[in-house]
Design a protein around this motif. Structure first.
Motif, mmCIF file in Angstrom:
data_model
loop_
_atom_site.group_PDB
_atom_site.id
_atom_site.type_symbol
_atom_site.label_atom_id
_atom_site.label_comp_id
_atom_site.label_asym_id
_atom_site.label_seq_id
_atom_site.Cartn_x
_atom_site.Cartn_y
_atom_site.Cartn_z
ATOM 1 N N ARG A 159 0.826 -1.214 0.000
ATOM 2 C CA ARG A 159 0.000 0.000 0.000
ATOM 3 C C ARG A 159 0.863 1.269 0.000
ATOM 4 O O ARG A 159 0.635 2.192 -0.792
ATOM 5 C CB ARG A 159 -0.911 -0.006 1.231
ATOM 6 C CG ARG A 159 -1.615 1.324 1.497
ATOM 7 C CD ARG A 159 -2.447 1.286 2.761
ATOM 8 N NE ARG A 159 -1.678 0.962 3.959
ATOM 9 C CZ ARG A 159 -0.938 1.849 4.632
ATOM 10 N NH1 ARG A 159 -0.842 3.102 4.210
ATOM 11 N NH2 ARG A 159 -0.295 1.475 5.726
ATOM 12 N N LEU A 160 1.856 1.310 0.870
ATOM 13 C CA LEU A 160 2.722 2.487 0.952
ATOM 14 C C LEU A 160 3.517 2.676 -0.335
ATOM 15 O O LEU A 160 3.659 3.798 -0.835
ATOM 16 C CB LEU A 160 3.681 2.359 2.141
ATOM 17 C CG LEU A 160 3.056 2.507 3.533
ATOM 18 C CD1 LEU A 160 4.066 2.143 4.614
ATOM 19 C CD2 LEU A 160 2.545 3.935 3.734
ATOM 20 N N ARG A 161 4.018 1.577 -0.879
ATOM 21 C CA ARG A 161 4.811 1.678 -2.105
ATOM 22 C C ARG A 161 3.959 2.166 -3.273
ATOM 23 O O ARG A 161 4.415 2.966 -4.098
ATOM 24 C CB ARG A 161 5.432 0.317 -2.437
ATOM 25 C CG ARG A 161 6.538 -0.095 -1.466
ATOM 26 C CD ARG A 161 7.088 -1.459 -1.818
ATOM 27 N NE ARG A 161 7.647 -1.451 -3.171
ATOM 28 C CZ ARG A 161 7.707 -2.522 -3.955
ATOM 29 N NH1 ARG A 161 7.201 -3.671 -3.553
ATOM 30 N NH2 ARG A 161 8.233 -2.426 -5.158
ATOM 31 N N GLU A 162 2.715 1.699 -3.354
ATOM 32 C CA GLU A 162 1.830 2.162 -4.411
ATOM 33 C C GLU A 162 1.533 3.647 -4.250
ATOM 34 O O GLU A 162 1.550 4.411 -5.222
ATOM 35 C CB GLU A 162 0.520 1.381 -4.411
ATOM 36 C CG GLU A 162 -0.454 1.847 -5.487
ATOM 37 C CD GLU A 162 -1.827 1.218 -5.390
ATOM 38 O OE1 GLU A 162 -2.613 1.398 -6.339
ATOM 39 O OE2 GLU A 162 -2.125 0.577 -4.378
ATOM 40 N N GLY A 190 15.646 1.371 16.667
ATOM 41 C CA GLY A 190 14.885 0.726 17.721
ATOM 42 C C GLY A 190 13.531 0.201 17.271
ATOM 43 O O GLY A 190 12.564 0.209 18.037
ATOM 44 N N VAL A 191 13.447 -0.264 16.021
ATOM 45 C CA VAL A 191 12.193 -0.771 15.466
ATOM 46 C C VAL A 191 12.300 -2.280 15.298
ATOM 47 O O VAL A 191 13.249 -2.786 14.702
ATOM 48 C CB VAL A 191 11.875 -0.116 14.103
ATOM 49 C CG1 VAL A 191 10.597 -0.705 13.511
ATOM 50 C CG2 VAL A 191 11.750 1.389 14.248
ATOM 51 N N ALA A 192 11.333 -3.004 15.851
ATOM 52 C CA ALA A 192 11.308 -4.452 15.697
ATOM 53 C C ALA A 192 10.750 -4.825 14.321
ATOM 54 O O ALA A 192 9.888 -4.108 13.790
ATOM 55 C CB ALA A 192 10.443 -5.085 16.784
ATOM 56 N N PRO A 193 11.209 -5.910 13.727
ATOM 57 C CA PRO A 193 10.713 -6.307 12.394
ATOM 58 C C PRO A 193 9.195 -6.426 12.328
ATOM 59 O O PRO A 193 8.587 -6.108 11.302
ATOM 60 C CB PRO A 193 11.397 -7.658 12.158
ATOM 61 C CG PRO A 193 12.659 -7.570 12.946
ATOM 62 C CD PRO A 193 12.299 -6.801 14.184
ATOM 63 N N GLN A 194 8.576 -6.869 13.436
ATOM 64 C CA GLN A 194 7.118 -7.023 13.418
ATOM 65 C C GLN A 194 6.382 -5.687 13.417
ATOM 66 O O GLN A 194 5.163 -5.650 13.222
ATOM 67 C CB GLN A 194 6.649 -7.874 14.605
ATOM 68 C CG GLN A 194 6.991 -7.308 15.968
ATOM 69 C CD GLN A 194 8.296 -7.873 16.506
ATOM 70 O OE1 GLN A 194 9.183 -8.246 15.718
ATOM 71 N NE2 GLN A 194 8.405 -7.966 17.821
ATOM 72 N N ASP A 195 7.108 -4.602 13.667
ATOM 73 C CA ASP A 195 6.483 -3.275 13.660
ATOM 74 C C ASP A 195 6.553 -2.606 12.292
ATOM 75 O O ASP A 195 6.147 -1.447 12.149
ATOM 76 C CB ASP A 195 7.159 -2.368 14.698
ATOM 77 C CG ASP A 195 6.897 -2.836 16.126
ATOM 78 O OD1 ASP A 195 5.850 -3.468 16.350
ATOM 79 O OD2 ASP A 195 7.752 -2.578 17.002
ATOM 80 N N THR A 196 7.087 -3.312 11.316
ATOM 81 C CA THR A 196 7.170 -2.743 9.971
ATOM 82 C C THR A 196 5.841 -2.913 9.241
ATOM 83 O O THR A 196 5.014 -3.742 9.648
ATOM 84 C CB THR A 196 8.300 -3.432 9.170
ATOM 85 O OG1 THR A 196 8.031 -4.833 9.100
ATOM 86 C CG2 THR A 196 9.643 -3.181 9.818
ATOM 87 N N PRO A 197 5.601 -2.171 8.170
ATOM 88 C CA PRO A 197 6.543 -1.267 7.517
ATOM 89 C C PRO A 197 6.702 0.056 8.253
ATOM 90 O O PRO A 197 5.794 0.482 8.971
ATOM 91 C CB PRO A 197 5.908 -1.054 6.143
ATOM 92 C CG PRO A 197 4.432 -1.171 6.405
ATOM 93 C CD PRO A 197 4.311 -2.252 7.439
#
Length: 554
Positions: A159-162, A190-197
């Motif tokens: 969504r963000l990339r579009e 300090g960002v965990a992978p599960q908090d992406t994008p």
């Protein structure tokens, strides 16, 4: 800076022209001269500039940064050159820093004054607007701007990339699944992978922001709860909607236009439109949209980006348009110009490649992701033809797959001729995609000849799909009458449409572009029976405004 570092950047395709005496004199009428010293910051990355700078003497260095803290110089400019890119005209946050490298003098013009000058002086407009558009393209190609870090499997990443691609926002994407740099960068912030994008710009982090939040941060106009009633609310900012905004506001009607993703609509995704009246050398969809936005702004129209209409209701001759972010706006009349979206291929497993090798637009953003190719394009209309010609100039091989047996059946002659003259394009008639294969992105497609049944495998880095369009009318069911295919019925057809009878409210013969509900009109691709051409959409936008005026005077 050293003498070598102070050497001016050469002009690239007209991106860095020099102003002549007449042009500088024109700009002086709306600006003022100012002395500048070494180290002075004229434009700071991440902040709106609000000003246009023409360099009279001295030199200015243009630099960009990344989340790793590295800064690099992308240009040095001297006398008679000017700073800026297309976002400066629209009040966006700057994607670069401009710092004086050699003392001198600059001419400073307020952005609003520049927009007026560009709108009224065609010669100056061509020089500045062309340079600004080219510079935005160069920023995109160089991977400058903010970074998006997220998984290719995440719908929010897609969504963000579009959204950023459609709005031509310079950025770089780090795929959490395959870019080793991604996790270390997340750890740094300090960002965990599960908090992406996440969106990272400088030392600022936006965690999975909705489109409206990202738009607001970048300085794009966003919707808000509006207590001011407008004469016209235009829903959609493709060619039809932009034309309605320009003609409505130029006729003195208070006009607001709302767009779900990006101005320009489907036309905005075209790299080159060559059959639009008055532009013999062609123009890009982005240029068409930008010129229209300048005109609309000149006449006082308001544009709202990331404003996806989700509800329409009418009461007492007033119409309320509600948006997905819970904002709304009231209009005495509404023009529906929401256009249509490209249909998806009915191929098993295609959804996992959406935005990761499957594309529905062919602009510089998508081309950058293709590498050297080859690429596959599916479709037999003008959009497919334009994409084939554009991509053939950037990749080694383009396969154009057409279901029909005649390339000229739905494609303009000029495009057919260009395709036949381009040795990098291979046209495959009577051909359809049956399978898509790949690990994390598209790698191979299986195509089948629908006459002989024969199959072939084509290795590819991307699949572009242009197979017709479905109207953006799901939110209108029960509000106005639709035809059997979901397009908005207008004129006499609005009274007898078999689909959506709940929308029938009108007690007289509707005007040509009026829907089944008085005061609500439709224009462009979303309208039943419309001609799917840019010029036709622009014409309908202007006609809709004229009929709104007749309605308001009745």
């Amino acid at each position: 800076m050293s003498e070598a570092a102070l050497q001016e950047t050469p002009d690239v395709f007209g991106a860095y022209p020099r102003l002549n005496d007449v042009q500088i004199s024109t700009l002086e009428a709306g600006g003022q001269k100012r002395s500048v010293g070494v180290g002075d910051i004229l434009v700071r990355e991440g902040e709106p500039s609000g000003r246009f700078y023409a360099i009279l003497s001295g030199k200015v260095a243009v630099t960009v940064s990344d989340p790793l803290g590295e800064r690099r110089t992308i240009g040095v400019h001297g006398p008679r050159r000017f700073l800026g890119e297309v976002g400066d005209l629209d009040g966006e946050a700057a994607f670069y820093t401009a710092q004086v490298a050699q003392a001198g003098e600059v001419l400073v013009v307020a952005a609003q004054s520049l927009r007026s000058l560009v709108a009224e002086d065609p010669m100056l407009s061509d020089v500045i607007l062309r340079a600004f558009l080219l510079r935005r393209t160069l920023l995109i190609e160089e991977g400058t701007g903010f970074w998006i870090v997220g998984s290719c499997y995440s719908p929010d990443t897609t969504r963000l990339r579009e959204f950023v691609a459609r709005n031509r926002l310079p950025h770089r994407w780090l795929d959490l699944e395959r870019d080793k740099q991604a996790e270390s960068l997340l750890g740094r912030f300090g960002v965990a992978p599960q908090d992406t994008p996440v969106v990272i710009w400088g030392d600022e982090v936006l965690r999975n922001p909705p489109n409206s939040e990202l738009a607001r941060r970048m300085g794009l106009p966003v919707s808000d709860v509006s207590h001011d009633e407008r004469d016209i609310v235009v829903v959609g900012a493709g060619p039809a909607g932009l034309a309605a905004a320009v003609y409505g506001s130029s006729d003195g009607l208070s006009t607001a236009a709302a767009e779900a993703i990006a101005a320009g609509g489907q036309a905005g995704t075209s790299s080159r439109i060559e059959n639009y009246l008055g532009f013999p050398s062609g123009l890009s969809g982005a240029e068409l949209a930008e010129r229209a936005l300048i005109q609309a702004d000149k006449f006082g129209a308001d544009l709202m980006i990331s404003a996806e209409a989700c509800h329409l209701e009418s009461d007492g001759g007033k119409h309320l348009v509600c948006f997905g972010d819970e904002s709304s706006i009231v209009g005495r009349a509404v023009i529906l110009a929401t256009g249509a979206r490209y249909r998806r291929l009915s191929v098993p497993g295609i959804e996992r490649f959406e935005g990761n090798g499957i594309f529905y637009a062919a602009t510089f953003q998508e081309a950058l992701l293709c590498g050297a190719g080859p690429v596959v394009i599916v479709g037999g209309g003008n959009s497919a033809g334009q994409a084939a010609v554009f991509l053939a100039s950037r990749v080694a091989r383009v396969y154009l797959l057409i279901r029909a047996g005649d390339i000229g059946k739905d494609m303009s002659r000029y495009l057919v001729d260009q395709i036949h003259q381009q040795p990098r394009i291979t046209v495959c008639l009577h051909t359809e995609v049956r399978e898509i294969h790949g690990d994390k992105r598209v790698e191979t497609i299986v195509a089948q000849n629908n006459h002989t049944g024969g199959e072939r495998r084509i290795d590819t880095t991307a699949l572009f799909v242009f197979i017709g369009a479905a109207p953006n009318t799901a939110w209108l069911h029960g509000a106005v009458s639709l035809d059997d295919f979901g397009f908005i019925a207008t004129g006499s057809a609005a009274l007898y449409s078999a689909n959506g009878r709940a929308g029938v409210r009108i007690a007289r013969e509707p005007m040509m572009l009026e829907t089944s509900r008085p005061g609500i009109f439709a224009a462009g691709d979303v309208r039943s029976g419309s001609v799917k051409r840019v010029a036709s959409a622009v014409g309908e936008g202007s006609i809709a405004v004229r009929q709104v005026e007749q309605y308001l005077l009745a």
